[in-house]
Design a protein around this motif. Structure first.
Motif, PDB file in Angstrom:
ATOM      1  N   ASP A  57     -26.476   4.055  -1.334  1.00 15.96           N
ATOM      2  CA  ASP A  57     -25.629   4.030  -0.137  1.00 15.96           C
ATOM      3  C   ASP A  57     -24.247   3.464  -0.443  1.00 15.96           C
ATOM      4  O   ASP A  57     -23.230   3.994   0.014  1.00 15.96           O
ATOM      5  CB  ASP A  57     -26.281   3.208   0.970  1.00 15.96           C
ATOM      6  N   ASP A  58     -24.224   2.380  -1.215  1.00 12.99           N
ATOM      7  CA  ASP A  58     -22.938   1.768  -1.584  1.00 12.99           C
ATOM      8  C   ASP A  58     -22.104   2.737  -2.414  1.00 12.99           C
ATOM      9  O   ASP A  58     -20.889   2.868  -2.196  1.00 12.99           O
ATOM     10  CB  ASP A  58     -23.157   0.467  -2.358  1.00 12.99           C
ATOM     11  N   ALA A  63     -17.597   6.542  -2.911  1.00  8.12           N
ATOM     12  CA  ALA A  63     -17.126   7.901  -3.202  1.00  8.12           C
ATOM     13  C   ALA A  63     -16.411   8.481  -1.983  1.00  8.12           C
ATOM     14  O   ALA A  63     -15.357   9.118  -2.107  1.00  8.12           O
ATOM     15  CB  ALA A  63     -18.297   8.798  -3.616  1.00  8.12           C
ATOM     16  N   GLY A  64     -16.971   8.265  -0.806  1.00 12.66           N
ATOM     17  CA  GLY A  64     -16.322   8.741   0.423  1.00 12.66           C
ATOM     18  C   GLY A  64     -14.964   8.106   0.619  1.00 12.66           C
ATOM     19  O   GLY A  64     -13.997   8.785   1.010  1.00 12.66           O
ATOM     20  N   ASP A  65     -14.865   6.809   0.359  1.00  7.89           N
ATOM     21  CA  ASP A  65     -13.571   6.126   0.484  1.00  7.89           C
ATOM     22  C   ASP A  65     -12.565   6.684  -0.511  1.00  7.89           C
ATOM     23  O   ASP A  65     -11.379   6.878  -0.177  1.00  7.89           O
ATOM     24  CB  ASP A  65     -13.747   4.613   0.264  1.00  7.89           C
ATOM     25  N   ALA A  66     -13.011   6.944  -1.746  1.00  5.32           N
ATOM     26  CA  ALA A  66     -12.113   7.495  -2.766  1.00  5.32           C
ATOM     27  C   ALA A  66     -11.630   8.883  -2.364  1.00  5.32           C
ATOM     28  O   ALA A  66     -10.454   9.228  -2.552  1.00  5.32           O
ATOM     29  CB  ALA A  66     -12.827   7.548  -4.118  1.00  5.32           C
TER      30      ALA A  66
END
Length: 80
Positions: A57-58, A63-66
């Motif tokens: 999850d982390d 990855a989503g933030d990047a």
């Protein structure tokens, strides 16, 4: 009609069975408190799987933030 001694002996037998079942129940419940090696191994596996899920999850959040950051930078570059 039953005699007084038959009635008393039946009552004593019933009480004896109740006491026996009470002790058996207490014995079974106290045995549940002791975790055996299989129970401990199962708990360790559960904890490991939960930790792995948290790590995934982390990583997905990172990855989503990047991706969002890259999209914002691309949008900013196109606006200039």
């Amino acid at each position: 009609m039953k005699s007084m001694s038959e009635s008393k002996s039946f009552s004593m037998i019933c009480k004896a069975f109740l006491i026996m079942f009470a002790f058996a129940g207490v014995g079974m419940l106290s045995a549940c408190d002791n975790d055996g090696p299989a129970e401990e191994m199962g708990e360790k596996i559960d904890n490991t799987v939960e930790d792995a899920g948290d790590a995934i999850d982390d990583a997905a959040d990172d990855a989503g933030d990047a991706i969002e950051d890259s999209a914002d930078e691309a949008e900013d570059a196109m606006d200039k």
